[in-house]
Design an enzyme around this catalytic site. Structure first.
Site, PDB file in Angstrom:
ATOM      1  N   ALA A 186       0.807  -1.218   0.000  1.00  0.00           N
ATOM      2  CA  ALA A 186       0.000   0.000   0.000  1.00  0.00           C
ATOM      3  C   ALA A 186       0.838   1.265   0.000  1.00  0.00           C
ATOM      4  O   ALA A 186       0.954   1.937   1.004  1.00  0.00           O
ATOM      5  CB  ALA A 186      -0.927  -0.006   1.203  1.00  0.00           C
ATOM      6  N   ALA A 187       1.417   1.614  -1.135  1.00  0.00           N
ATOM      7  CA  ALA A 187       2.108   2.900  -1.261  1.00  0.00           C
ATOM      8  C   ALA A 187       1.935   3.394  -2.693  1.00  0.00           C
ATOM      9  O   ALA A 187       2.190   2.638  -3.627  1.00  0.00           O
ATOM     10  CB  ALA A 187       3.594   2.741  -0.945  1.00  0.00           C
ATOM     11  N   PRO A 188       1.432   4.625  -2.867  1.00  0.00           N
ATOM     12  CA  PRO A 188       1.195   5.655  -1.856  1.00  0.00           C
ATOM     13  C   PRO A 188      -0.165   5.584  -1.171  1.00  0.00           C
ATOM     14  O   PRO A 188      -0.456   6.402  -0.318  1.00  0.00           O
ATOM     15  CB  PRO A 188       1.284   6.945  -2.666  1.00  0.00           C
ATOM     16  N   GLY A 189      -1.055   4.645  -1.534  1.00  0.00           N
ATOM     17  CA  GLY A 189      -2.309   4.484  -0.823  1.00  0.00           C
ATOM     18  C   GLY A 189      -3.556   4.762  -1.635  1.00  0.00           C
ATOM     19  O   GLY A 189      -4.666   4.670  -1.116  1.00  0.00           O
ATOM     20  N   ASN A 190      -3.414   5.096  -2.919  1.00  0.00           N
ATOM     21  CA  ASN A 190      -4.600   5.361  -3.739  1.00  0.00           C
ATOM     22  C   ASN A 190      -5.496   4.138  -3.865  1.00  0.00           C
ATOM     23  O   ASN A 190      -6.722   4.234  -3.815  1.00  0.00           O
ATOM     24  CB  ASN A 190      -4.182   5.843  -5.132  1.00  0.00           C
ATOM     25  N   LYS A 191      -4.892   2.972  -4.055  1.00  0.00           N
ATOM     26  CA  LYS A 191      -5.696   1.752  -4.176  1.00  0.00           C
ATOM     27  C   LYS A 191      -6.349   1.399  -2.847  1.00  0.00           C
ATOM     28  O   LYS A 191      -7.464   0.862  -2.820  1.00  0.00           O
ATOM     29  CB  LYS A 191      -4.823   0.595  -4.684  1.00  0.00           C
ATOM     30  N   ASP A 240       2.154 -14.216   9.062  1.00  0.00           N
ATOM     31  CA  ASP A 240       1.683 -15.595   9.165  1.00  0.00           C
ATOM     32  C   ASP A 240       0.221 -15.656   8.749  1.00  0.00           C
ATOM     33  O   ASP A 240      -0.660 -15.174   9.476  1.00  0.00           O
ATOM     34  CB  ASP A 240       1.837 -16.090  10.608  1.00  0.00           C
ATOM     35  N   ASP A 281       0.104  -5.424  -5.340  1.00  0.00           N
ATOM     36  CA  ASP A 281       0.702  -4.588  -6.380  1.00  0.00           C
ATOM     37  C   ASP A 281       2.157  -4.351  -5.996  1.00  0.00           C
ATOM     38  O   ASP A 281       2.525  -3.280  -5.519  1.00  0.00           O
ATOM     39  CB  ASP A 281      -0.059  -3.261  -6.492  1.00  0.00           C
ATOM     40  N   CYS A 317       2.713  -2.045 -12.822  1.00  0.00           N
ATOM     41  CA  CYS A 317       2.760  -0.989 -13.843  1.00  0.00           C
ATOM     42  C   CYS A 317       3.939  -1.277 -14.765  1.00  0.00           C
ATOM     43  O   CYS A 317       4.727  -0.395 -15.102  1.00  0.00           O
ATOM     44  CB  CYS A 317       2.847   0.399 -13.224  1.00  0.00           C
TER      45      CYS A 317
END
Length: 470
Positions: free
Chosen positions: A232-237, A268, A283, A338
């Site tokens: 999760a970076a930058p967090g748009n998804k 885990d 991603d 991408c």
């Protein structure tokens, strides 16, 4: 001055092929990412022009600066929006400004051009000619598509309804449409600037390329579900998932700025904390080769380095994908990159399917014009020419019924014929996807120690909490 020092540091690393530009920016942990990303991108775009100005003016000799630091400073001084530093650095650059401006003016006279952009190399101009639409995702956690459209109309934009074909995404100034596939996505002319717009500052709209919206949209988790956004970076998804879930459920996955002694590969899956995880969005780090603004044609001397890095990335991506399928109650996992390289896309998915026969590929968006390479045509690809987006790849893996799971919910499947002009004030019901089985490649990719050298973007903490507006 910290902005310029960090930008120069990132450009140094990019030149040494230590990672994709976007990854290097987000891994920098810089406090204000957006201006840093913009400065790095624009400086790289004008790199050859800036270098000629710096060399001709003998700036390095007189200031003892390194080349990339000089580039970012000269860019903002001559081409950008002005220097964003003060003190001795600003005084020094102002001292040399007249000479730098004189060199730039002579370059324009010599090449018989009037604009700075006209000085760019032909290869860069070709990329700029592929100007993509400005995609704006409405953040339905905070507002509705209908309200956003009404506000934009009152603000002087002209709404043309929902697009029905690719050509409808070629727009003139102040016109916009709703995307034909994603009803929360609005499409504007290239380079439409929303950074100072009220809707953007209030978090009601998010600037996100259409291809980047596909992973969360296609995963389509129901409200109340437990999801892991593994990278999760930058967090748009992540924010897109929260909106799709109507802000109800449990969404694990945060940005790399919140450090913890845990990473996704060390999570885990059998831990009680993740016993209810049914959906995973993965991603992972990739080459970034699909990003139009980050294209970098490697020289022949660099080809071996590129080849080695792709092998390392693919090995790392396969490890992440295999790990993501281990959660016991998992129903679906979206894998996306991408990248335009099959080694990171179909190659990784094919190898994973061979190692995980209890999963299959779901056939996605039958009307989508660009499919995965044979035989994995259930997957989606994207590129500037055929989809008017950055280059992208998406695969949706689903646990098969025979593997002891209940019957799965339908995946997203919207055709052009099903798109209708009215603006939805609530989310549309999404019809079922095809149940075609996947045909995995017979060639199995072997993992190598090189995977540990990959740019491991997915090392993030995964503490769960109820999703909120991002």
């Amino acid at each position: 001055m910290a902005l310029y020092v960090k930008a120069a540091e990132i450009l140094d690393k990019a030149e040494k092929k230590q990672g994709a530009l976007k990854t290097l920016v987000y891994d920098s942990k810089f406090e204000n990412i957006k201006p840093l990303f913009a400065l790095v991108l624009e400086t790289q775009k004008f790199s050859s022009v800036l270098e000629e100005i710096i060399v001709s003016s003998k700036l390095l000799k007189q200031t003892k600066m390194r080349m990339n630091l000089a580039k970012v400073l000269v860019f903002d001084l001559l081409i950008g929006q002005g220097l964003k530093c003060g003190g001795a650095w600003k005084t020094m650059m102002i001292k040399h400004r007249a000479r730098l401006q004189s060199v730039l003016a002579r370059m324009k006279v010599k090449q018989k051009v009037s604009k700075n952009e006209d000085l760019l190399p032909a290869s860069v101009k070709q990329v700029l000619a592929e100007n993509l639409p400005r995609y704006v995702r409405v953040n339905t956690v905070k507002t509705t598509v209908e309200d956003a459209v009404d506000y934009l109309k009152r603000d002087g934009f002209s709404y043309l309804g929902q697009a029905s074909r690719l050509e409808d995404l070629t727009l003139k100034e102040k016109y916009f449409v709703m995307d034909m596939h994603l009803p929360e996505l609005l499409v504007f002319p290239p380079n439409t600037d929303f950074h100072d717009h009220f809707l953007y500052k209030a978090g009601h709209i998010i600037l996100q390329d259409k291809a980047s919206c596909l992973p969360a949209y296609l995963l389509n988790p129901p409200a109340g579900a437990h999801i892991i956004d593994a990278c999760a970076a930058p967090g748009n998804k992540t924010s897109h998932l929260a909106a799709i879930m109507k802000n109800k459920g449990k969404l694990s996955g945060v940005t790399c700025h919140q450090l913890a002694n845990q990473d996704f590969l060390k999570v885990d899956p059998d831990s009680p904390q993740f016993k209810d995880v049914e959906y995973v969005l993965l991603d992972p780090s990739c080459s970034g080769s699909g990003m139009v603004c980050l294209r970098d044609d490697a020289s022949s001397a660099d080809q071996e380095k590129v080849k080695a890095r792709l092998a390392a990335l693919a090995c790392f991506q396969l490890r992440c994908l295999n790990h993501g399928l281990k959660f016991p109650r998992l129903k679906r996992l979206v894998y996306s990159t991408c990248s335009i390289h099959s080694q990171e896309n179909e190659g990784v998915v094919a190898a994973c399917l061979q190692e995980n026969p209890g999963f299959r590929l779901v056939n996605l968006l039958s009307q989508w014009p660009e499919r995965g390479l044979e035989p994995l045509t259930q997957c989606l690809r994207a590129n500037p020419a055929k989809t008017r987006t950055h280059g992208f790849f998406v695969a949706l893996l689903e646990k098969q019924n025979g593997a002891g799971r209940k019957k799965q919910e339908p995946a997203v499947q919207i055709s052009a014929q099903e798109a209708t002009p009215p603006i939805p004030s609530t989310r549309r019901k999404r019809p079922a996807a095809s149940d075609e089985e996947s045909d995995a490649s017979e060639t199995e990719d072997k993992q190598t120690p090189a995977a540990d050298q990959a740019d491991e973007k997915c090392f993030y903490p995964v503490g769960g909490s109820k999703p909120t507006a991002y």
